[in-house]
Scaffold this motif. Structure first.
Motif, mmCIF file in Angstrom:
data_model
loop_
_atom_site.group_PDB
_atom_site.id
_atom_site.type_symbol
_atom_site.label_atom_id
_atom_site.label_comp_id
_atom_site.label_asym_id
_atom_site.label_seq_id
_atom_site.Cartn_x
_atom_site.Cartn_y
_atom_site.Cartn_z
ATOM 1 N N GLY A 1 35.038 17.631 45.293
ATOM 2 C CA GLY A 1 35.304 17.441 46.441
ATOM 3 C C GLY A 1 36.653 17.933 46.669
ATOM 4 O O GLY A 1 37.092 18.041 48.007
ATOM 5 N N SER A 2 37.486 18.666 45.781
ATOM 6 C CA SER A 2 38.874 19.023 46.158
ATOM 7 C C SER A 2 38.744 20.629 46.320
ATOM 8 O O SER A 2 37.704 21.338 46.389
ATOM 9 N N THR A 3 40.120 21.276 46.404
ATOM 10 C CA THR A 3 40.045 22.612 46.757
ATOM 11 C C THR A 3 40.912 23.182 45.524
ATOM 12 O O THR A 3 41.800 22.640 45.202
ATOM 13 N N VAL A 4 40.550 24.264 45.048
ATOM 14 C CA VAL A 4 41.030 25.103 44.053
ATOM 15 C C VAL A 4 41.637 26.355 44.085
ATOM 16 O O VAL A 4 41.030 27.250 44.934
ATOM 17 N N LEU A 5 42.651 26.677 43.733
ATOM 18 C CA LEU A 5 43.135 28.012 43.852
ATOM 19 C C LEU A 5 42.635 28.845 42.583
ATOM 20 O O LEU A 5 42.670 28.310 41.370
ATOM 21 N N MET A 6 41.915 29.951 42.777
ATOM 22 C CA MET A 6 41.457 31.156 41.736
ATOM 23 C C MET A 6 42.484 32.356 41.842
ATOM 24 O O MET A 6 42.224 32.998 42.782
ATOM 25 N N PRO A 7 43.319 32.505 41.069
ATOM 26 C CA PRO A 7 44.431 33.483 40.932
ATOM 27 C C PRO A 7 43.668 34.718 40.459
ATOM 28 O O PRO A 7 42.930 34.757 39.563
ATOM 29 N N CYS A 8 44.180 35.819 41.039
ATOM 30 C CA CYS A 8 43.917 37.039 40.372
ATOM 31 C C CYS A 8 44.947 38.058 41.138
ATOM 32 O O CYS A 8 45.321 38.212 42.000
ATOM 33 N N THR A 9 45.417 38.855 39.861
ATOM 34 C CA THR A 9 46.233 39.826 40.298
ATOM 35 C C THR A 9 45.796 41.379 39.722
ATOM 36 O O THR A 9 44.833 41.472 38.689
ATOM 37 N N TYR A 10 46.438 42.322 40.340
ATOM 38 C CA TYR A 10 45.944 43.852 39.763
ATOM 39 C C TYR A 10 47.241 44.586 39.400
ATOM 40 O O TYR A 10 48.153 44.208 40.151
ATOM 41 N N SER A 11 47.211 45.585 38.527
ATOM 42 C CA SER A 11 48.265 46.312 38.479
ATOM 43 C C SER A 11 47.837 47.829 37.897
ATOM 44 O O SER A 11 46.751 47.990 37.454
ATOM 45 N N SER A 12 48.668 48.724 38.211
ATOM 46 C CA SER A 12 48.343 50.182 37.729
ATOM 47 C C SER A 12 49.496 50.811 37.976
ATOM 48 O O SER A 12 50.299 50.967 38.626
#
Length: 227
Positions: A54-65
């Motif tokens: 029932g909670s809210t979750v952060l799903m992190p993601c980053t990119y690099s080039s």
């Protein structure tokens, strides 16, 4: 035809001269340099998240080039079957254009920090599984990369047992306190010895002066020889 003959003769000479090993090393280095410049997508060091039902979750993601991006395509999917959202970043410094395909998903990323994270609202036990962050960079000949984040949904978060940590901190504190006490006692003892040595030196100096004075007075009290 001539170029083929030159290429064939070049590798023939390398093979005959024993330089194929050097050619292999050169190719490996070039491939390594290309791999170092390639697009990389990351969900961070922690790839498993526990969240309460029932909670809210952060799903992190980053990119690099290393060579930059152009029309970077990215998406989030669930268990490789359900598409949650898609997006495209035209170029560096430009914000993403996104298409949300799940009403509980919200895009919270920004191109300023190479961030393509999402938040997932009101999660349920059915939402457990693998969430894949995918990116593709046409500027690198459509080089693509992905990273997986595993979500575990629980009734309540487990309490972390800090007993061992408290014991270790108590022992460390006790040892530090003992060391400080020993150093204080050592300093006090040294100071007492120094004071005692000073007293001994002063007393010895006084005795020497007294002895010298007495011997001088005795010499003065001796009767003078009669003429």
């Amino acid at each position: 035809m001539e170029s083929q003959e030159r290429s064939r003769s070049f590798f023939h000479r390398c093979r005959n001269s024993g330089d194929m090993k050097g050619v292999s090393v050169l190719v490996a280095l070039l491939l390594g340099m290309w791999g170092a410049q390639a697009l990389e997508v990351s969900v961070g060091k922690v790839t498993t998240i526990e969240a309460v039902n029932g909670s809210t979750v952060l799903m992190p993601c980053t990119y690099s080039s290393c060579i930059g991006i152009m029309n970077l395509e990215f998406h989030w999917s669930y268990n490789k079957t359900e598409m949650l959202m898609t997006g495209m970043i035209p170029m560096e410094g430009k914000e993403a254009r996104v298409n949300i395909q799940n009403e509980r998903v919200e895009f919270v990323g920004t191109s300023k920090t190479n961030n393509i994270s999402i938040i997932f609202k009101n999660i349920t036990f059915e939402d457990q599984g693998d969430y894949i962050c995918f990116g593709k960079n046409p500027k690198e000949k459509n080089r693509n990369h992905s990273a997986t984040l595993t979500l575990i949904v629980v009734d309540e978060l487990r309490e972390v047992d800090n007993t061992l940590t408290v014991i270790i901190m108590s022992v460390v504190g006790a040892v530090i306190g003992l060391i400080v006490l020993i150093m204080a006692i050592k300093s006090l003892v040294l100071r007492l010895f120094q004071d005692k040595n000073k007293e001994c030196l002063v007393s010895s100096s006084g005795n020497d002066n007294t002895e010298n004075g007495l011997s001088g007075s005795k010499a003065d009290d001796k009767p003078k020889p009669k003429a």
